[in-house]
Design a protein around this motif. Structure first.
Motif, PDB file in Angstrom:
ATOM      1  N   THR A   1     -21.613  34.271  37.348  1.00  0.00           N
ATOM      2  CA  THR A   1     -21.841  32.833  37.469  1.00  0.00           C
ATOM      3  C   THR A   1     -22.882  32.549  38.550  1.00  0.00           C
ATOM      4  OG1 THR A   1     -19.586  32.351  36.761  1.00  0.00           O
ATOM      5  CG2 THR A   1     -20.768  30.599  37.916  1.00  0.00           C
ATOM      6  N   LYS A   2     -23.872  31.740  38.199  1.00  0.00           N
ATOM      7  CA  LYS A   2     -24.951  31.402  39.133  1.00  0.00           C
ATOM      8  C   LYS A   2     -24.840  29.987  39.684  1.00  0.00           C
ATOM      9  CE  LYS A   2     -28.310  34.636  37.205  1.00  0.00           C
ATOM     10  NZ  LYS A   2     -29.683  34.819  36.670  1.00  0.00           N
ATOM     11  N   VAL A   3     -24.110  29.103  38.988  1.00  0.00           N
ATOM     12  CA  VAL A   3     -23.933  27.730  39.460  1.00  0.00           C
ATOM     13  C   VAL A   3     -22.468  27.347  39.320  1.00  0.00           C
ATOM     14  CG1 VAL A   3     -24.494  25.293  39.119  1.00  0.00           C
ATOM     15  CG2 VAL A   3     -26.280  27.024  38.831  1.00  0.00           C
ATOM     16  N   TYR A   4     -21.870  26.950  40.430  1.00  0.00           N
ATOM     17  CA  TYR A   4     -20.531  26.366  40.423  1.00  0.00           C
ATOM     18  C   TYR A   4     -20.668  24.876  40.722  1.00  0.00           C
ATOM     19  CZ  TYR A   4     -18.377  31.008  40.487  1.00  0.00           C
ATOM     20  OH  TYR A   4     -17.984  32.282  40.166  1.00  0.00           O
ATOM     21  N   GLY A   5     -20.013  24.064  39.912  1.00  0.00           N
ATOM     22  CA  GLY A   5     -20.091  22.625  40.104  1.00  0.00           C
ATOM     23  C   GLY A   5     -18.718  21.994  40.184  1.00  0.00           C
ATOM     24  N   LYS A   6     -18.561  21.030  41.065  1.00  0.00           N
ATOM     25  CA  LYS A   6     -17.355  20.194  41.105  1.00  0.00           C
ATOM     26  C   LYS A   6     -17.772  18.797  40.722  1.00  0.00           C
ATOM     27  CE  LYS A   6     -13.301  18.776  41.521  1.00  0.00           C
ATOM     28  NZ  LYS A   6     -13.649  17.764  40.503  1.00  0.00           N
ATOM     29  N   ARG A   7     -17.465  18.429  39.496  1.00  0.00           N
ATOM     30  CA  ARG A   7     -17.860  17.111  39.011  1.00  0.00           C
ATOM     31  C   ARG A   7     -16.918  16.066  39.580  1.00  0.00           C
ATOM     32  NH1 ARG A   7     -17.384  11.912  36.538  1.00  0.00           N
ATOM     33  NH2 ARG A   7     -19.379  11.494  35.520  1.00  0.00           N
ATOM     34  N   ILE A   8     -17.491  15.081  40.304  1.00  0.00           N
ATOM     35  CA  ILE A   8     -16.705  13.990  40.861  1.00  0.00           C
ATOM     36  C   ILE A   8     -17.066  12.689  40.163  1.00  0.00           C
ATOM     37  CG2 ILE A   8     -16.434  15.095  43.112  1.00  0.00           C
ATOM     38  CD1 ILE A   8     -18.703  13.273  44.146  1.00  0.00           C
ATOM     39  N   ASP A   9     -16.224  11.702  40.323  1.00  0.00           N
ATOM     40  CA  ASP A   9     -16.468  10.389  39.736  1.00  0.00           C
ATOM     41  C   ASP A   9     -17.716   9.757  40.351  1.00  0.00           C
ATOM     42  OD1 ASP A   9     -15.838   7.900  38.345  1.00  0.00           O
ATOM     43  OD2 ASP A   9     -15.263   7.155  40.327  1.00  0.00           O
ATOM     44  N   SER A  10     -18.487   9.058  39.530  1.00  0.00           N
ATOM     45  CA  SER A  10     -19.740   8.465  40.013  1.00  0.00           C
ATOM     46  C   SER A  10     -19.507   7.311  40.972  1.00  0.00           C
ATOM     47  CB  SER A  10     -20.589   7.990  38.825  1.00  0.00           C
ATOM     48  OG  SER A  10     -19.956   6.923  38.147  1.00  0.00           O
ATOM     49  N   THR A  11     -18.261   6.838  41.082  1.00  0.00           N
ATOM     50  CA  THR A  11     -17.940   5.802  42.067  1.00  0.00           C
ATOM     51  C   THR A  11     -16.915   6.311  43.084  1.00  0.00           C
ATOM     52  OG1 THR A  11     -16.354   4.858  40.481  1.00  0.00           O
ATOM     53  CG2 THR A  11     -18.539   3.843  40.595  1.00  0.00           C
ATOM     54  N   LEU A  12     -16.816   7.633  43.218  1.00  0.00           N
ATOM     55  CA  LEU A  12     -16.070   8.281  44.308  1.00  0.00           C
ATOM     56  C   LEU A  12     -14.566   8.042  44.264  1.00  0.00           C
ATOM     57  CD1 LEU A  12     -18.578   7.534  47.218  1.00  0.00           C
ATOM     58  CD2 LEU A  12     -18.414   9.601  45.824  1.00  0.00           C
ATOM     59  N   ARG A  13     -14.034   7.812  43.079  1.00  0.00           N
ATOM     60  CA  ARG A  13     -12.580   7.703  42.954  1.00  0.00           C
ATOM     61  C   ARG A  13     -11.952   9.101  42.893  1.00  0.00           C
ATOM     62  NH1 ARG A  13     -12.172   4.196  37.669  1.00  0.00           N
ATOM     63  NH2 ARG A  13     -13.946   5.574  37.207  1.00  0.00           N
ATOM     64  N   GLY A  14     -10.697   9.188  43.270  1.00  0.00           N
ATOM     65  CA  GLY A  14      -9.967  10.427  43.072  1.00  0.00           C
ATOM     66  C   GLY A  14      -9.794  11.269  44.323  1.00  0.00           C
ATOM     67  N   ASN A  15      -9.380  12.516  44.096  1.00  0.00           N
ATOM     68  CA  ASN A  15      -9.033  13.453  45.166  1.00  0.00           C
ATOM     69  C   ASN A  15     -10.253  14.287  45.566  1.00  0.00           C
ATOM     70  OD1 ASN A  15      -6.066  12.962  45.337  1.00  0.00           O
ATOM     71  ND2 ASN A  15      -6.155  13.613  43.197  1.00  0.00           N
ATOM     72  N   LEU A  16     -11.241  13.625  46.129  1.00  0.00           N
ATOM     73  CA  LEU A  16     -12.524  14.267  46.416  1.00  0.00           C
ATOM     74  C   LEU A  16     -12.379  15.478  47.325  1.00  0.00           C
ATOM     75  CD1 LEU A  16     -14.582  11.017  47.148  1.00  0.00           C
ATOM     76  CD2 LEU A  16     -14.411  12.229  44.974  1.00  0.00           C
ATOM     77  N   GLY A  17     -11.842  15.272  48.512  1.00  0.00           N
ATOM     78  CA  GLY A  17     -11.764  16.336  49.493  1.00  0.00           C
ATOM     79  C   GLY A  17     -10.845  17.463  49.080  1.00  0.00           C
ATOM     80  N   ALA A  18      -9.687  17.117  48.530  1.00  0.00           N
ATOM     81  CA  ALA A  18      -8.716  18.136  48.150  1.00  0.00           C
ATOM     82  C   ALA A  18      -9.276  19.069  47.087  1.00  0.00           C
ATOM     83  CB  ALA A  18      -7.437  17.458  47.640  1.00  0.00           C
ATOM     84  N   GLU A  19      -9.985  18.509  46.111  1.00  0.00           N
ATOM     85  CA  GLU A  19     -10.493  19.335  45.018  1.00  0.00           C
ATOM     86  C   GLU A  19     -11.680  20.188  45.462  1.00  0.00           C
ATOM     87  OE1 GLU A  19     -10.969  17.239  41.354  1.00  0.00           O
ATOM     88  OE2 GLU A  19      -8.983  16.305  41.470  1.00  0.00           O
ATOM     89  N   VAL A  20     -12.511  19.658  46.330  1.00  0.00           N
ATOM     90  CA  VAL A  20     -13.614  20.460  46.868  1.00  0.00           C
ATOM     91  C   VAL A  20     -13.065  21.580  47.744  1.00  0.00           C
ATOM     92  CG1 VAL A  20     -15.612  20.436  48.425  1.00  0.00           C
ATOM     93  CG2 VAL A  20     -15.348  18.642  46.704  1.00  0.00           C
ATOM     94  N   ASP A  21     -12.060  21.269  48.565  1.00  0.00           N
ATOM     95  CA  ASP A  21     -11.424  22.310  49.387  1.00  0.00           C
ATOM     96  C   ASP A  21     -10.904  23.447  48.519  1.00  0.00           C
ATOM     97  OD1 ASP A  21     -11.960  20.747  51.567  1.00  0.00           O
ATOM     98  OD2 ASP A  21      -9.865  20.454  52.173  1.00  0.00           O
ATOM     99  N   ALA A  22     -10.284  23.081  47.404  1.00  0.00           N
ATOM    100  CA  ALA A  22      -9.708  24.092  46.523  1.00  0.00           C
ATOM    101  C   ALA A  22     -10.768  25.045  46.006  1.00  0.00           C
ATOM    102  CB  ALA A  22      -8.985  23.411  45.357  1.00  0.00           C
ATOM    103  N   MET A  23     -11.906  24.506  45.608  1.00  0.00           N
ATOM    104  CA  MET A  23     -12.968  25.370  45.086  1.00  0.00           C
ATOM    105  C   MET A  23     -13.602  26.199  46.193  1.00  0.00           C
ATOM    106  SD  MET A  23     -14.878  23.402  41.939  1.00  0.00           S
ATOM    107  CE  MET A  23     -15.657  24.951  41.445  1.00  0.00           C
TER     108      MET A  23
END
Length: 434
Positions: free
Chosen positions: A78-100
């Motif tokens: 894998t050459k690109v890992y992406g964490k797709r977030i909501d375009s208006t910043l809703r949701g568990n932003l920090g927790a999901e990025v931490d997980a990855m």
């Protein structure tokens, strides 16, 4: 195995990102049922997208879901890992990025580009604006499930993530990719695992992707999809590599909408523009030839400096416009005859440029008469129509003629909003992997 893995917090977000990748001719699969998933199914897939349906759930559960998926899919190819977030910043932003980040390893850094220019989502001064309004002034603030009451992007991540977070502002983007890459490396060396970057245009997104490549950092792309797509385009070569391709925009329309759209383009990204002096085209054959060649030479002189070039009639500004009715009367000819002479000049300019510089593989034309003249001068038998770029803007490829297969996007001069030409040019850049 897939070269790109994107984990999204919902299905529509995963599909939206997948479509961006598909438009660039990468194969993209969205995984809907993990129990039925066989990794061998993904061997021929360029990009896999996995929605975790975790936007509105508890942070700890969201963390576990993302972590489990990342551990399942990550691989050395894998050459690109992406964490797709909501375009208006809703949701568990920090927790999901931490997980990855924890799954991928301590040498990874998250680059957050929470920008979707074509949907009027931008980040400036660290704050998200939606159609010009701070995020907390929009209806997202009263979303029934996941309201957002703070427009400061870094702060939203900081409230959830356990990692140090830093920001890169617009002033840092002004110095180019090498300076930006140095900023990223310095912040990463200081221990920041999440870096939030200002962004207002597609050019900014491309610049940030270039800086990531220059920095050599191991990066997790965190965004609504556009930054991930740009990084894929730069990091995963398509079967047919087309990195040096260029786009030529030929605009003869004098409609006021055209001027606004062109000015938006010139402000949004680097491109070389040359104005055609309309009056010079009508003075005589010698002056016509001199003006045509002047414009061609001006474009070709700087052809190695940019990827997008515009040839624009100076009549988009009222003070330069020629009264065709009076001129036709004084010369005892039809207006159509004078108009054809100008349209032929634009077509001749485009033909000479494409003839001398083979890297031009895409043409955008605005104004029906100019478009017809270009097709005639290029001796194309017609256009093989492919798809709608936006209402009243079509994409096709030239059939036969001097430049068979040349990509072309055509649009009426009065059609579309202020970003219409930007969207058409961005479409061509995606098709040509620019």
């Amino acid at each position: 195995m897939p070269k790109c893995i994107v984990i999204a917090d919902d299905l529509t977000g995963a599909n939206a990102t997948g479509v961006l990748l598909k438009k660039m001719n990468y194969s993209a699969y969205t995984v809907l049922n993990a129990e039925r998933l066989e990794l061998s199914m993904l061997e021929q897939c360029d990009c896999v997208l996995y929605p975790t349906d975790s936007r509105g759930i508890d942070q700890d559960l969201a963390y576990r879901r993302v972590s489990n998926v990342c551990n399942l899919l990550k691989n050395e190819d894998t050459k690109v890992y992406g964490k797709r977030i909501d375009s208006t910043l809703r949701g568990n932003l920090g927790a999901e990025v931490d997980a990855m980040l924890e799954s991928l390893g301590e040498d990874y850094v998250a680059i957050v580009v929470a920008c979707f220019p074509t949907s009027s989502r931008i980040v400036l001064g660290g704050y998200m604006l939606v159609e010009g309004l701070p995020l907390h002034k929009t209806d997202i603030a009263i979303d029934p499930k996941t309201p957002v009451n703070n427009p400061e992007v870094a702060e939203l991540f900081r409230k959830q993530s356990k990692y140090p977070i830093a920001s890169i502002l617009m002033k840092d983007l002004l110095h180019g990719k090498h300076y930006l890459a140095d900023c990223m490396k310095k912040l990463a060396e200081e221990g920041n695992r999440i870096i939030v970057v200002d962004c207002v245009s597609q050019e900014d997104i491309d610049l940030i992707a270039d800086a990531v490549e220059t920095s050599k950092l191991k990066v997790l792309a965190v965004d609504p999809g556009v930054f991930t797509a740009s990084l894929v385009r730069k990091r995963i070569p398509p079967t047919e590599k087309k990195e040096k391709n260029k786009v030529l925009a030929v605009v003869g329309s004098v409609n006021p909408h055209t001027r606004l759209q062109l000015e938006e383009l010139w402000l949004s990204q680097r491109c070389k523009n040359v104005f055609v002096e309309t009056k010079a085209l009508l003075e005589g054959e010698e002056q016509w030839e001199q003006e045509v060649q002047r414009v061609v030479d001006a474009i070709l002189k700087d052809v190695d400096k940019d990827r997008v070039f515009t040839v624009t009639g100076d009549g988009i500004y009222p003070e330069n416009r020629v009264d065709l009715g009076k001129l036709a009367e004084s010369r005892a000819c039809q207006i159509e005859e004078i108009s054809n002479k100008m349209n032929l000049a634009f077509a001749e300019i485009a033909h000479r440029i494409c003839e001398r510089e083979k890297s031009f593989k895409g043409i955008y034309s605005s104004g029906g008469d100019v478009t017809v003249s270009i097709c005639k001068r290029f001796q194309t038998a017609g256009l093989s129509l492919k798809e709608e770029v936006l209402p009243l803007a079509a994409h096709g490829e030239m059939l036969l003629g001097d430049f068979p297969g040349m990509h072309m996007v055509t649009k009426g001069g009065s059609q579309g909003g202020r970003d219409a030409i930007i969207r058409c040019i961005s479409f061509l850049k995606e098709k040509l992997f620019v």
